[in-house]
Design an enzyme around this catalytic site. Structure first.
Site, PDB file in Angstrom:
ATOM      1  N   HIS A 120      29.887  23.936  35.742  1.00 17.30           N
ATOM      2  CA  HIS A 120      29.844  25.390  36.006  1.00 17.30           C
ATOM      3  C   HIS A 120      28.743  25.858  35.013  1.00 17.30           C
ATOM      4  O   HIS A 120      28.919  26.365  33.955  1.00 17.30           O
ATOM      5  CB  HIS A 120      31.083  26.019  35.716  1.00 17.30           C
ATOM      6  N   ASN A 306      32.887  31.329  46.766  1.00 19.06           N
ATOM      7  CA  ASN A 306      33.042  32.417  45.665  1.00 19.06           C
ATOM      8  C   ASN A 306      32.344  33.562  46.229  1.00 19.06           C
ATOM      9  O   ASN A 306      31.347  33.620  46.723  1.00 19.06           O
ATOM     10  CB  ASN A 306      32.028  32.041  44.422  1.00 19.06           C
ATOM     11  N   TYR A 308      32.629  38.365  46.351  1.00 17.56           N
ATOM     12  CA  TYR A 308      33.040  39.331  45.311  1.00 17.56           C
ATOM     13  C   TYR A 308      32.879  40.612  46.055  1.00 17.56           C
ATOM     14  O   TYR A 308      33.133  41.703  45.717  1.00 17.56           O
ATOM     15  CB  TYR A 308      32.144  39.428  43.800  1.00 17.56           C
TER      16      TYR A 308
HETATM   17  C1  GBH Z   1      30.542  34.208  39.215  1.00 20.71           C
HETATM   18  O1  GBH Z   1      29.460  34.396  39.991  1.00 20.71           O
HETATM   19  C2  GBH Z   1      30.502  33.068  38.252  1.00 20.71           C
HETATM   20  O2  GBH Z   1      30.972  31.916  39.043  1.00 20.71           O
HETATM   21  C3  GBH Z   1      31.409  33.086  37.200  1.00 20.71           C
HETATM   22  O3  GBH Z   1      31.331  32.499  36.051  1.00 20.71           O
HETATM   23  C4  GBH Z   1      31.460  34.948  36.671  1.00 20.71           C
HETATM   24  O4  GBH Z   1      32.038  35.136  35.335  1.00 20.71           O
HETATM   25  C5  GBH Z   1      31.802  35.798  37.793  1.00 20.71           C
HETATM   26  O5  GBH Z   1      31.300  35.545  38.989  1.00 20.71           O
HETATM   27  C6  GBH Z   1      31.844  37.148  37.512  1.00 20.71           C
HETATM   28  O6  GBH Z   1      30.545  37.422  37.231  1.00 20.71           O
HETATM   29  O7  GBH Z   1      21.413  39.188  39.174  1.00 20.71           O
HETATM   30  O8  GBH Z   1      21.161  41.036  40.705  1.00 20.71           O
HETATM   31  O9  GBH Z   1      20.424  38.796  41.038  1.00 20.71           O
HETATM   32  C7  GBH Z   1      29.443  35.374  40.873  1.00 20.71           C
HETATM   33  C8  GBH Z   1      28.029  35.617  41.739  1.00 20.71           C
HETATM   34  C9  GBH Z   1      25.704  36.183  41.665  1.00 20.71           C
HETATM   35  C10 GBH Z   1      27.211  37.671  40.909  1.00 20.71           C
HETATM   36  C11 GBH Z   1      24.757  36.549  41.315  1.00 20.71           C
HETATM   37  C12 GBH Z   1      26.123  38.372  40.011  1.00 20.71           C
HETATM   38  C13 GBH Z   1      23.622  38.522  40.190  1.00 20.71           C
HETATM   39  C14 GBH Z   1      22.976  39.110  41.028  1.00 20.71           C
HETATM   40  N1  GBH Z   1      27.273  36.327  40.981  1.00 20.71           N
HETATM   41  N2  GBH Z   1      24.992  37.934  40.916  1.00 20.71           N
HETATM   42  S1  GBH Z   1      21.347  39.507  40.344  1.00 20.71           S
END
Ligand code: GBH
Length: 476
Positions: A120, A306, A308
């Site tokens: 990770h 994953n 969100y």
């Molecule tokens: C997860 O990623 C991780 O696996 C985990 O470790 C983390 O704590 C959790 O989310 C909460 O953040 O910078 O605008 O390009 C989630 C997917 C993809 C979310 C990239 C944030 C950043 C977009 N992530 N995204 S940007």
């Protein structure tokens, strides 16, 4: 709406975010230890050296999982605890192995099914210094293969394996924007080294090959005896066209998912990179050698998802700059008609949109022919949560409603759309080190009091999770 009777549910964490104990028991340094030490990289100037101290509190964490009724727990191993320097000719640290063997034994004893992520994001720092880490197409996959074999051999009781968490993040955030370790980017204000136009695509390719190598080892040497399964976890938002009447926005919305998810999932399930990526990136996107493709194609026993949030997507001008990684488009929280995708949270990138979860489960199922899916992360932060104190901070109704709506959307996808979803792990079991955001952003269903000995207290959402699943999981 319902979920199958053997559906597994629980919570997820990752080694660097919860373990702490970075100097303990012979653990080697990782790229995140190094990155956090550079001033300005982490919002609150913190690091993962103590975090939740989970390395020293395994029985407390297992008791918590049990109390919440979880039937599964996803956590990651710290490669540098097991092989401190990371490489296939480097010494192995038996204390590190023993720690995880006991943790798995204790989880099983408590009736909780372990899901182990091999990596990770916390690559051993020595590999980065030795040969460029993830950038090295020959060395990295071989070292990862070796590490995987050591672990499979040591922990035969674990039946669920995830090679990598979110290779998109390692590639794009680590080598394009420089927002994550090792922080390489073309932006010279942020880093003296890096090439955002090429490196992220090389890293993504190498991660795919390394995944393929680990899967081959598992299938050839362990699967028949241990009877487990192995896959990769990919992150991706659902998308809607900003203007549903504009075919260019409709296409861009689909292309956004291809650049985020199909970049990895197409080679694994379909044996090639998406046409949209090849078209935009040309020879900056590596070609698979026949040997590499044989390793990658067909290498998932299940899809780790994953998820969100969702975005509205507007098409670009057809002439994206060389550092573009989205696919010649932009993302927006509002659409053409001024409708909002969902309320704000503490995370700039996250707005709840439960319908999008159902949408993406369907999108993936159609494109990849209804694979078994485990949701390996889903959850939310809450705007201003960190400004609250006890007891208010324990009353996370917003997070509870997020889980309620996302779990119900998943149950509909399962029973009404035929999506083959088999498990769900909420992010996260407890507040933890939120990477570049430090400790200011909380994702836990359990509150961690960092000012008072990492004390844990269940929030409202933690206590309600079992009830949410009991309502939708079929009884035999
Ligand atoms: C997860 O990623 C991780 O696996 C985990 O470790 C983390 O704590 C959790 O989310 C909460 O953040 O910078 O605008 O390009 C989630 C997917 C993809 C979310 C990239 C944030 C950043 C977009 N992530 N995204 S940007």
């Amino acid at each position: 709406m319902s979920l199958p009777s053997d559906f597994l549910w629980g919570f997820a964490t990752a080694a660097y975010q919860v373990e702490g104990a970075t100097q303990q028991d012979g653990r080697g340094a990782t790229i995140w230890d190094t990155f956090c030490a550079i001033p300005g990289k982490i919002a609150d100037g913190t690091d993962g050296s103590v975090a939740c101290d989970s390395y020293n509190r395994t029985s407390e964490d297992i008791a918590l999982l049990k109390r919440l009724g979880a039937t599964a727990y996803r956590f990651s191993l710290s490669w540098a605890r097991i092989i401190p320097l990371g490489g296939r000719n480097d010494p192995i640290n038996q204390v590190g192995i023993d720690h995880y063997v006991k943790f798995v034994d204790d989880l099983l004893e408590a009736g909780i099914v372990p899901f182990i992520t091999l990596l990770h994001w916390d690559v051993p720092d020595a590999l980065d210094k030795r040969y460029g880490g993830l950038l090295n197409r020959e060395e990295f996959p071989l070292d990862f293969e070796h590490y995987a074999r050591v672990v499979f051999k040591a922990i035969p009781k674990c039946k669920n394996w995830i090679t990598f968490n979110e290779p998109w993040c390692s590639s794009i955030l680590g080598y394009s924007t420089g927002f994550f370790a090792p922080g390489r980017t073309s932006n010279r204000a942020k880093s003296p080294v890096g090439d955002s136009s090429r490196e992220p695509w090389i890293v993504g390719h190498n991660l795919l090959v390394a995944h393929g190598r680990a899967v081959k080892v598992y299938r050839d040497e362990f699967k028949a005896t241990n009877k487990g399964q192995i896959g990769i976890t990919l992150n991706g938002d659902y998308t809607y066209p900003w203007d549903p009447e504009d075919p260019r926005d409709v296409e861009a919305a689909n292309r956004k998912i291809e650049f985020a998810i199909s970049w990895f999932a197409d080679p694994i399930y379909l044996g090639k990179y998406p046409d949209s990526m090849r078209k935009q990136l040309g020879d900056r996107l590596p070609e698979f050698t026949p040997e590499e493709l044989a390793l990658v194609h067909g290498s998932n026993d299940f899809y780790g998802m994953n998820h969100y949030t969702a975005d509205y997507v507007k098409h670009g001008n057809g002439n994206p700059p060389p550092e573009d990684y989205l696919g010649d488009l932009s993302t927006h929280p509002y659409n053409k008609h001024g409708e909002c995708i969902g309320p704000e949270t503490q995370s700039f990138w996250l707005r709840p949109n439960p319908e999008g979860f159902r949408g993406l489960l369907n999108w993936l199922s159609k494109r990849y022919n209804y694979p078994a899916i485990y949701v390996t992360e889903n959850g939310t932060s809450i705007k201003g949560e960190n400004d609250l104190k006890e007891p208010e901070i324990l009353n996370d109704v917003f997070r509870y409603e997020y889980f309620r709506d996302y779990i119900n959307a998943m149950a509909k996808a399962s029973s009404e759309d035929g999506v083959n979803v088999k498990g769900y792990m909420a992010w996260s079991l407890m507040d933890n080190f939120e990477w570049a955001e430090g400790y200011e952003t909380r994702f836990g269903v359990t509150y961690v009091n960092y000012a008072d000995g990492q004390q844990r207290k269940e929030k409202y959402s933690a206590k309600k999770m079992k009830e949410l699943f009991d309502a939708v999981i079929k009884k035999d």
